[in-house]
Design an enzyme around this catalytic site. Structure first.
Site, short mmCIF file in Angstrom:
data_model
loop_
_atom_site.label_atom_id
_atom_site.label_comp_id
_atom_site.label_asym_id
_atom_site.label_seq_id
_atom_site.Cartn_x
_atom_site.Cartn_y
_atom_site.Cartn_z
CE1 TYR A 14 -4.96 -4.48 3.12
CE2 TYR A 14 -2.50 -4.31 3.10
CZ TYR A 14 -3.52 -4.41 2.27
OH TYR A 14 -3.34 -4.81 0.90
CB SER B 284 -7.94 0.26 -3.70
OG SER B 284 -7.29 0.30 -2.50
NE ARG C 260 -4.24 -1.29 -0.21
CZ ARG C 260 -5.31 -1.30 0.67
NH1 ARG C 260 -5.38 -0.57 1.54
NH2 ARG C 260 -6.34 -2.25 0.32
CG ASP D 141 -4.74 -1.06 -4.05
OD1 ASP D 141 -5.03 -2.07 -3.71
OD2 ASP D 141 -4.52 -0.32 -3.25
CD GLN E 114 -2.24 6.28 -4.31
OE1 GLN E 114 -2.18 7.14 -5.32
NE2 GLN E 114 -2.55 6.59 -2.94
#
Length: 372
Positions: free
Chosen positions: A230, A130, A119, A127, A124
């Protein structure tokens, strides 16, 4: 390179690992795309659109026989039989399932599980957790509207005023934040809880009220910071205080959406059966953690059940219910990951000093490289 896009075989899986948009970009980069005929049909991407983008339609064996295979979910036994040793596989491969990893290692695959990406800001764009959780949080609210027998917004009519629905969201990760935003757009009054105090500002920025469970020790405060983006398991004393506060909020709620997950562990129990029994008839619980055991022990994976007048929605794989958009986002995630393992000459290269590549590489040369 020759890239294969097979049709997903897991029951209920409607997503596809490539869209005409990403196929076009891969073809422009000089790759040959072998796409199983019908692979995108369930996601509303016709074969003709893929052909226009430059893909070659083929059968499952040809797609699985490519040197690099892109998938949504981990291959099943029959698919593994159709893949050659040395094949590079990229997908959502469940990096916490040791037996699944061992099966891929035994087949001689070099496998990358994108859920294991760190993360970080750099990761990003790839990901997958997400991108898919965002859609799951949105769909969870729509499912709640389907099973809730009243409307979400306050409505003033000549026949009287209808009160706004009260929604409680447990877990304010990507899915939870999207659920908050969606419920607020529909006019609900929203409260949300999370072990991480840092998300309070995000919850409030979306129009929700943060359910605050104070910390009594430095240990609780430290654990609540999470790790790598997390949540971490909280001490029993804090969980007891949270459970009591959540139970009170649930009694007053019309809708409860639970999203709490800890990677590699069973989902934490947040709503006890006696709390469900205390909720008003007609209330709805949507349990997004049901595939990992559920945040409520009364939830049943893949089913909608009723207990004491409360409807518990345990439908799984919510992104697959939004397959067109879910596939579009996932395919872009894959495209960005491929940039890390394919060089400027279009050849496969595995830079093991790259933190993202290293984190995602779960098996190679017959060995499982990740401790689950």
């Amino acid at each position: 390179m020759q890239l294969g896009i097979p049709q997903e075989t897991l029951p209920g899986e409607t997503r596809v690992a490539a869209t005409p948009e990403t196929v076009r970009k891969l073809v422009q980069a000089g790759h040959r795309i072998m796409l199983q005929a019908g692979a995108g049909t369930a996601a509303r991407y016709p074969d003709g659109d893929y052909e226009k983008a430059g893909a070659t339609l083929c059968d499952a064996s040809a797609a699985l026989g490519c040197e690099l295979v892109l998938k949504v979910r981990r291959p099943g036994h029959d698919e593994l039989q159709g893949m050659q040793a040395g094949t590079v596989l990229v997908g959502m491969l469940d990096p916490f399932d040791h037996d699944g990893l061992q099966a891929m290692a035994s087949a001689g695959l070099t496998a990358f599980a994108l859920e294991a990406a760190p993360r970080t800001t750099r990761a990003q764009s790839l990901d997958v957790l997400s991108s898919q959780a965002n859609l799951a949080g949105y769909k969870a609210v729509l499912l709640a509207t389907q099973y809730y027998g009243r409307i979400f917004p306050m409505m003033m009519t000549a026949a009287g005023t209808l009160k706004a629905a009260r929604v409680v969201v447990l877990g304010a990760g990507v899915a939870g934040l999207q659920a908050i935003a969606t419920a607020r757009r529909l006019g609900a009054v929203v409260e949300a809880s999370d072990v991480r105090p840092a998300v309070r500002e995000q919850i409030e920025s979306l129009g929700g009220k943060f359910i605050d469970v104070p910390f009594e020790t430095d240990e609780e405060r430290e654990i609540a910071q999470g790790k790598g983006g997390y949540a971490r398991p909280m001490p029993a004393s804090w969980m007891q205080r949270q459970a009591a506060l959540v139970a009170e909020r649930c009694k007053q709620a019309d809708i409860v959406i639970t999203t709490a997950l800890i990677p590699g562990r069973p989902a934490p129990v947040l709503i006890q059966p006696d709390t469900v029994a205390s909720m008003r008839p007609g209330s709805v619980i949507v349990d997004l953690a049901v595939e990992r055991g559920g945040n409520c022990p009364l939830s049943v994976a893949g089913q909608v059940v009723e207990h004491a007048g409360v409807t518990l929605v345990g439908l799984t794989n919510l992104p697959a219910l939004l397959a067109t958009d879910a596939s579009a986002l996932y395919a872009r995630n894959l495209l960005d990951f491929l940039k890390l393992i394919i060089d400027d000459q279009g050849q496969l290269t595995l830079p093991e000093d790259d933190d993202i590549v290293k984190a995602c590489l779960v098996c190679r040369d017959g060995h499982v490289l990740r401790n689950t």
